[in-house]
Design a protein around this motif. Sequence first.
Motif: not given
Length: 136
Positions: A111-115, A82-92
Amino acid sequence: MNINQMMAEYHQASDSRKKKIETLIGKEFCALSDSEKAAVQETFLASLDKKISEADTLIREVNLKIELENVSKYVSMSYIAQRFFGKSRQWLNNRIKGNLVNGKVATFSADELNCLSSALMQLSGEIKNTALRITG
């Protein structure tokens, strides 16, 4: 069936079937001209390179999964999502586990791995600073 078709079948075959295919490939290969042999060898090496690349990717994904599962024991993956991607736990979770999403395997982009790496570094800094403040 030509040698290229046999090699493609070989990669999908059971161990017992592979032996038979190897024999067939050997017989067919001996009958080829030198230029045809060179072409077959080039195709074979390209297919091996592809398999090696696929194995390397799989190893990286498995290592990432292991590392992130270890971290998830200590850090809320829901919070990170939520904090770093603005996504749900399920997305991660889908990306960590490599789940199928809309018929495709969910993976992290570069980019997501870097984030994610930056997020973990930031959280580790916050934890370290908190530990230093409470002992101070």
